[in-house]
Scaffold this active site. Structure first.
Site, PDB file in Angstrom:
ATOM      1  N   HIS A  96       2.507   0.440  -6.986  1.00  0.00           N
ATOM      2  CA  HIS A  96       3.741   0.636  -6.956  1.00  0.00           C
ATOM      3  C   HIS A  96       4.615  -0.595  -7.475  1.00  0.00           C
ATOM      4  O   HIS A  96       5.695  -0.358  -8.408  1.00  0.00           O
ATOM      5  CB  HIS A  96       4.665   1.419  -6.153  1.00  0.00           C
ATOM      6  CG  HIS A  96       4.395   0.641  -4.652  1.00  0.00           C
ATOM      7  ND1 HIS A  96       5.545  -0.062  -4.201  1.00  0.00           N
ATOM      8  CD2 HIS A  96       3.562   1.080  -3.673  1.00  0.00           C
ATOM      9  CE1 HIS A  96       4.985  -0.616  -3.061  1.00  0.00           C
ATOM     10  NE2 HIS A  96       4.206  -0.055  -2.702  1.00  0.00           N
TER      11      HIS A  96
ATOM     12  N   CYS B 179       7.552   3.609   2.717  1.00  0.00           N
ATOM     13  CA  CYS B 179       7.734   3.193   3.998  1.00  0.00           C
ATOM     14  C   CYS B 179       9.203   2.885   4.321  1.00  0.00           C
ATOM     15  O   CYS B 179      10.028   2.425   3.623  1.00  0.00           O
ATOM     16  CB  CYS B 179       7.229   1.608   4.032  1.00  0.00           C
ATOM     17  SG  CYS B 179       5.388   1.691   3.546  1.00  0.00           S
TER      18      CYS B 179
ATOM     19  N   GLY C  65       0.867  -1.198   0.042  1.00  0.00           N
ATOM     20  CA  GLY C  65      -0.109  -0.007   0.091  1.00  0.00           C
ATOM     21  C   GLY C  65       0.841   1.342  -0.093  1.00  0.00           C
ATOM     22  O   GLY C  65       0.287   2.410  -0.378  1.00  0.00           O
ATOM     23  N   CYS C  66       2.028   1.124   0.535  1.00  0.00           N
ATOM     24  CA  CYS C  66       2.811   2.446   0.507  1.00  0.00           C
ATOM     25  C   CYS C  66       4.281   2.255  -0.129  1.00  0.00           C
ATOM     26  O   CYS C  66       4.841   1.137   0.062  1.00  0.00           O
ATOM     27  CB  CYS C  66       2.854   2.647   2.042  1.00  0.00           C
ATOM     28  SG  CYS C  66       4.157   4.082   2.414  1.00  0.00           S
ATOM     29  N   GLY C  67       4.611   3.276  -0.804  1.00  0.00           N
ATOM     30  CA  GLY C  67       5.739   3.067  -1.639  1.00  0.00           C
ATOM     31  C   GLY C  67       6.924   3.798  -0.879  1.00  0.00           C
ATOM     32  O   GLY C  67       8.111   3.647  -1.391  1.00  0.00           O
TER      33      GLY C  67
END
Length: 279
Positions: free
Chosen positions: A194, A126, A122-124
């Site tokens: 991503h 982190c 979900g997060c590129g």
């Protein structure tokens, strides 16, 4: 750019959808009916560079070599694919490992970044420890013409053939590449938006496909890390099927990247560079 109507040749090197999915049983709330359906799989991929653990990413277990190359480039760990000397994959089930040997110069730069990622789909960004790492200095692109309108006509329908896993069971994002003749050449899928773009960039590099005059297409929302990956890959036009964030638009304008949103039921919206002088 060529303004002829786009053509979509057969997808290049696609992986069979069932490889990345399994069938699971389910029932309704009162348990009066049960059935089975295919669900997309995900695995934990631990990435080590020159023996030092760097990231653990949750990914769809297809095209992992493409992902490693694209992730290394898109994250700024290497500057060129030639910086990767060797890549070894191992593991089964839900746990996979990648041992990547990179040039000493790239490894030194990596250690200087002081990053220890614990990534998810979900997060590129982190694990980034400083704002300078989240907002790096990247080269401004030389600029390219906007793609002809014909290239985007019916694009949402045409990309389905490059989404075998998505068509089979859903739950995944896709990234595609259209060449300078308006042809859709290849696509990659992943649970992470991503990750899908990393796989696409890696595939372009590994197959030595020129990106000049081409277009990257993402089916997900377009946020900052996707802009950064495209900039590092040298792709000069990005089309998103979902809205970009404000920061993504600002970066696209600052770096001379064509950024186009393709809404589902209205005309394409060019945010950069055509609108760069407007608020």
């Amino acid at each position: 750019m060529n303004d002829k109507p786009p053509v979509s040749p057969a997808p290049a090197m696609e992986t069979s959808a069932p490889v990345a999915s399994q069938s699971y049983r389910y029932c309704n709330l009162d348990r009066s009916h049960s059935d089975s359906t295919a669900l997309a799989e995900e695995v934990a991929l631990a990435i080590a560079y020159n023996g030092i653990s760097q990231a653990v990413m949750l990914v769809t277990p297809t095209d992992l070599e493409d992902f490693i190359v694209g992730f290394s480039l898109g994250s700024g760990i290497i500057e060129d694919a030639s910086d990767i000397y060797d890549l070894q994959l191992s593991g089964t089930g839900a746990a996979h490992h990648a041992q990547v040997t990179i040039a000493n110069r790239a490894f030194w730069n990596l250690k200087q970044q002081r990053r220890q990622l614990a990534g998810t789909s979900g997060c590129g960004l982190c694990g980034v420890e400083a704002v300078e790492q989240a907002l790096p200095n990247l080269k401004v692109l030389p600029g390219a013409p906007l793609p002809p309108a014909q290239w985007l006509e019916g694009l949402r329908d045409r990309i389905g053939q490059f989404q075998p896993l998505g068509q089979y069971c859903g739950a995944v994002h896709a990234a595609l590449f259209m060449n300078a003749q308006g042809e859709l050449l290849l696509g990659r899928e992943d649970i992470g938006r991503h990750n899908a773009l990393d796989k696409l960039i890696g595939a372009l590099v590994r197959q030595r496909i020129p990106v000049s005059g081409g277009v990257a297409i993402v089916t997900s929302r377009c946020s900052l890390e996707l802009i950064q990956k495209v900039l590092r890959a040298g792709i000069q036009t990005l089309v998103s099927l979902s809205s970009p964030t404000g920061l993504a638009v600002q970066w696209a304008r600052q770096h001379n990247l064509n950024l186009i949103h393709l809404p589902q039921k209205s005309a394409p919206r060019v945010y950069s560079p055509a609108m760069e002088k407007q608020a």
